[in-house]
Design a protein around this motif. Sequence first.
Motif, PDB file in Angstrom:
ATOM      1  N   ALA A  56       0.846  -1.199   0.000  1.00  0.00           N
ATOM      2  CA  ALA A  56       0.000   0.000   0.000  1.00  0.00           C
ATOM      3  C   ALA A  56       0.877   1.242   0.000  1.00  0.00           C
ATOM      4  CB  ALA A  56      -0.906   0.001   1.225  1.00  0.00           C
ATOM      5  N   ASP A  57       0.539   2.161  -0.894  1.00  0.00           N
ATOM      6  CA  ASP A  57       1.176   3.473  -0.924  1.00  0.00           C
ATOM      7  C   ASP A  57       0.086   4.510  -1.170  1.00  0.00           C
ATOM      8  OD1 ASP A  57       0.620   3.447  -3.668  1.00  0.00           O
ATOM      9  OD2 ASP A  57       2.713   3.490  -4.295  1.00  0.00           O
ATOM     10  N   PRO A  58       0.416   5.801  -1.216  1.00  0.00           N
ATOM     11  CA  PRO A  58      -0.635   6.803  -1.402  1.00  0.00           C
ATOM     12  C   PRO A  58      -1.452   6.638  -2.678  1.00  0.00           C
ATOM     13  CG  PRO A  58       1.358   7.857  -0.575  1.00  0.00           C
ATOM     14  CD  PRO A  58       1.716   6.430  -0.903  1.00  0.00           C
TER      15      PRO A  58
ATOM     16  N   ALA B 281      13.895   4.229   6.039  1.00  0.00           N
ATOM     17  CA  ALA B 281      13.735   5.516   5.351  1.00  0.00           C
ATOM     18  C   ALA B 281      14.553   5.459   4.060  1.00  0.00           C
ATOM     19  CB  ALA B 281      14.218   6.653   6.244  1.00  0.00           C
ATOM     20  N   TRP B 282      14.061   6.150   3.034  1.00  0.00           N
ATOM     21  CA  TRP B 282      14.737   6.138   1.747  1.00  0.00           C
ATOM     22  C   TRP B 282      14.631   7.490   1.055  1.00  0.00           C
ATOM     23  CZ3 TRP B 282      11.031   7.434  -1.670  1.00  0.00           C
ATOM     24  CH2 TRP B 282       9.717   7.036  -1.421  1.00  0.00           C
TER      25      TRP B 282
ATOM     26  N   ILE C 111       9.313   6.469   3.692  1.00  0.00           N
ATOM     27  CA  ILE C 111       9.643   5.360   4.578  1.00  0.00           C
ATOM     28  C   ILE C 111       8.842   4.140   4.148  1.00  0.00           C
ATOM     29  CG2 ILE C 111      10.300   6.755   6.581  1.00  0.00           C
ATOM     30  CD1 ILE C 111       7.536   6.179   7.765  1.00  0.00           C
ATOM     31  N   ASP C 112       9.463   2.997   4.313  1.00  0.00           N
ATOM     32  CA  ASP C 112       8.788   1.723   4.110  1.00  0.00           C
ATOM     33  C   ASP C 112       8.659   1.042   5.464  1.00  0.00           C
ATOM     34  OD1 ASP C 112       8.637   1.997   1.352  1.00  0.00           O
ATOM     35  OD2 ASP C 112      10.490   0.871   0.992  1.00  0.00           O
ATOM     36  N   ILE C 113       7.498   0.501   5.713  1.00  0.00           N
ATOM     37  CA  ILE C 113       7.238  -0.263   6.925  1.00  0.00           C
ATOM     38  C   ILE C 113       6.707  -1.619   6.470  1.00  0.00           C
ATOM     39  CG2 ILE C 113       5.910  -0.413   9.063  1.00  0.00           C
ATOM     40  CD1 ILE C 113       5.749   2.694   8.909  1.00  0.00           C
ATOM     41  N   ALA C 114       7.309  -2.688   6.972  1.00  0.00           N
ATOM     42  CA  ALA C 114       6.932  -4.028   6.526  1.00  0.00           C
ATOM     43  C   ALA C 114       6.650  -4.939   7.707  1.00  0.00           C
ATOM     44  CB  ALA C 114       8.036  -4.630   5.677  1.00  0.00           C
TER      45      ALA C 114
ATOM     46  N   THR D 260       4.214   2.067   2.217  1.00  0.00           N
ATOM     47  CA  THR D 260       5.120   3.148   1.874  1.00  0.00           C
ATOM     48  C   THR D 260       4.419   4.476   2.155  1.00  0.00           C
ATOM     49  OG1 THR D 260       6.318   1.925   0.177  1.00  0.00           O
ATOM     50  CG2 THR D 260       6.302   4.305  -0.035  1.00  0.00           C
ATOM     51  N   MET D 261       5.120   5.333   2.873  1.00  0.00           N
ATOM     52  CA  MET D 261       4.625   6.671   3.167  1.00  0.00           C
ATOM     53  C   MET D 261       5.621   7.683   2.626  1.00  0.00           C
ATOM     54  SD  MET D 261       2.981   6.295   6.916  1.00  0.00           S
ATOM     55  CE  MET D 261       3.747   4.832   7.576  1.00  0.00           C
ATOM     56  N   LEU D 262       5.099   8.684   1.952  1.00  0.00           N
ATOM     57  CA  LEU D 262       5.951   9.757   1.436  1.00  0.00           C
ATOM     58  C   LEU D 262       6.072  10.835   2.496  1.00  0.00           C
ATOM     59  CD1 LEU D 262       4.498  10.013  -2.176  1.00  0.00           C
ATOM     60  CD2 LEU D 262       6.398   8.595  -1.335  1.00  0.00           C
TER      61      LEU D 262
END
Length: 118
Positions: free
Chosen positions: A39-41, A83-84, A98-101, A113-115
Motif C-alpha cells: 500500500a502506498d498513497p 527511510a529512503w 519510509i517503508d514499513i513491513a 510506503t509513506m511519502l
Amino acid sequence: MTTVAELMEANLLGVFNERDDERRAKAIAETYAPDVTFADPEGVVTGHEDLNAKAKGLLEQSPGFVFAPAGPVLVNHDLGHLAWAFGPAGAPPVVRGIDIALVEDGRIRKLYTMLLPD
C-alpha cells in the motif's frame, strides 16, 4: 533464514531499485509472501505480479532515478522500517519516504510506503 533487516534492504534495492526484469522477479520471489499486500498513497496491490508491475512502472516513469537508504533499518520483532530517498543518481533526492513491513515466515507479508513532506 533471512532477517527483517535483509528483507527491508532487498525490498528497496533488490526490487524497487532493480531495472532488470528477471533479477527483479527473482528478488520478489525471495523477498515477499505470494499474497503480499503493498500500500502506498496511490493505492493497494496484492501478489507478486502486481507488485512487480508497480515497481517496474515507477522505474519506467523515472529514468535515471535511484533509491538509496536514508538511514539504518529499524527492527522490532517482525516489523521493519527503512527511510529512503529517490532521485537522479548523484543529485539531491526528489522524493523521500519510509517503508514499513510486516514479516511472517521469513518473507514480507505487508508493506506500507509513506511519502515524507518536503
